[in-house]
Design a protein around this motif. Structure first.
Motif, PDB file in Angstrom:
ATOM      1  N   ARG A   1      -8.007   3.260  -5.010  1.00 53.08           N
ATOM      2  CA  ARG A   1      -7.754   4.360  -4.084  1.00 53.08           C
ATOM      3  C   ARG A   1      -8.873   4.395  -3.047  1.00 53.08           C
ATOM      4  O   ARG A   1     -10.044   4.458  -3.389  1.00 53.08           O
TER       5      ARG A   1
ATOM      6  N   GLN B   1      -3.442   1.074  -3.924  1.00 56.46           N
ATOM      7  CA  GLN B   1      -2.997  -0.308  -4.125  1.00 56.46           C
ATOM      8  C   GLN B   1      -3.147  -0.656  -5.602  1.00 56.46           C
ATOM      9  O   GLN B   1      -4.073  -0.201  -6.267  1.00 56.46           O
TER      10      GLN B   1
ATOM     11  N   GLY C   1      -3.666  11.444   2.334  1.00 62.38           N
ATOM     12  CA  GLY C   1      -4.903  10.975   2.949  1.00 62.38           C
ATOM     13  C   GLY C   1      -5.557   9.796   2.253  1.00 62.38           C
ATOM     14  O   GLY C   1      -6.674   9.417   2.587  1.00 62.38           O
ATOM     15  N   TYR C   2      -4.880   9.213   1.284  1.00 65.69           N
ATOM     16  CA  TYR C   2      -5.424   8.057   0.566  1.00 65.69           C
ATOM     17  C   TYR C   2      -4.440   6.898   0.603  1.00 65.69           C
ATOM     18  O   TYR C   2      -3.234   7.096   0.691  1.00 65.69           O
ATOM     19  N   SER C   3      -4.975   5.700   0.505  1.00 66.43           N
ATOM     20  CA  SER C   3      -4.176   4.487   0.352  1.00 66.43           C
ATOM     21  C   SER C   3      -4.351   4.007  -1.078  1.00 66.43           C
ATOM     22  O   SER C   3      -5.482   3.813  -1.537  1.00 66.43           O
TER      23      SER C   3
ATOM     24  N   THR D   1       0.841  -1.190   0.000  1.00 73.59           N
ATOM     25  CA  THR D   1       0.000   0.000   0.000  1.00 73.59           C
ATOM     26  C   THR D   1       0.875   1.238   0.000  1.00 73.59           C
ATOM     27  O   THR D   1       1.887   1.298   0.693  1.00 73.59           O
TER      28      THR D   1
ATOM     29  N   PRO E   1      -9.721   5.993   1.176  1.00 73.96           N
ATOM     30  CA  PRO E   1      -9.190   6.862   2.227  1.00 73.96           C
ATOM     31  C   PRO E   1      -8.267   6.073   3.155  1.00 73.96           C
ATOM     32  O   PRO E   1      -8.534   4.920   3.475  1.00 73.96           O
ATOM     33  N   SER E   2      -7.186   6.696   3.587  1.00 75.67           N
ATOM     34  CA  SER E   2      -6.240   6.022   4.473  1.00 75.67           C
ATOM     35  C   SER E   2      -6.867   5.808   5.848  1.00 75.67           C
ATOM     36  O   SER E   2      -7.843   6.473   6.213  1.00 75.67           O
ATOM     37  N   LYS E   3      -6.315   4.890   6.605  1.00 73.44           N
ATOM     38  CA  LYS E   3      -6.831   4.614   7.949  1.00 73.44           C
ATOM     39  C   LYS E   3      -6.774   5.855   8.825  1.00 73.44           C
ATOM     40  O   LYS E   3      -7.712   6.147   9.558  1.00 73.44           O
ATOM     41  N   GLN E   4      -5.675   6.600   8.743  1.00 71.33           N
ATOM     42  CA  GLN E   4      -5.533   7.805   9.552  1.00 71.33           C
ATOM     43  C   GLN E   4      -6.567   8.860   9.147  1.00 71.33           C
ATOM     44  O   GLN E   4      -7.141   9.522  10.002  1.00 71.33           O
TER      45      GLN E   4
ATOM     46  N   GLU F   1       0.675   5.175   0.912  1.00 69.45           N
ATOM     47  CA  GLU F   1      -0.107   6.204   1.603  1.00 69.45           C
ATOM     48  C   GLU F   1       0.327   7.566   1.070  1.00 69.45           C
ATOM     49  O   GLU F   1       1.509   7.902   1.116  1.00 69.45           O
TER      50      GLU F   1
END
Length: 90
Positions: free
Chosen positions: A56, A41, A37-39, A32, A58-61, A34
């Protein structure tokens, strides 16, 4: 400097933060990236074809921060609303 660094720093006029930047081989399964603000893959096609695509989400954070902000906004509003409703009903 490699081709990507030259493009980012010279052509786009941006500066790479070497402490926060890492090289990721996105062709490896489960890897992944990061970014902003997006992840991202690189996933296999959902229908089993030989194609791969960029996914794409949203990232976990980013999701944690969004949920906290929503909770903050709705929690205060619900308390204010319920208090004003109880005064209006009584």
């Amino acid at each position: 400097k490699n081709w990507v660094e030259v493009k980012i720093e010279k052509w786009m006029g941006l500066k790479i933060n070497r402490e926060k930047t890492k090289v990721v081989d996105v062709k490896q399964p489960g890897t992944t990236l990061e970014f902003l603000g997006y992840s991202f893959q690189y996933n296999n096609d959902l229908k089993g074809r030989k194609f791969r695509y960029w996914n794409r989400i949203p990232s976990k954070q980013a999701m944690i921060e969004s949920r906290a902000r929503i909770h903050e906004l709705t929690n205060d509003n619900l308390l204010k609303t319920s208090k004003s409703m109880s005064v209006q009903v009584a």
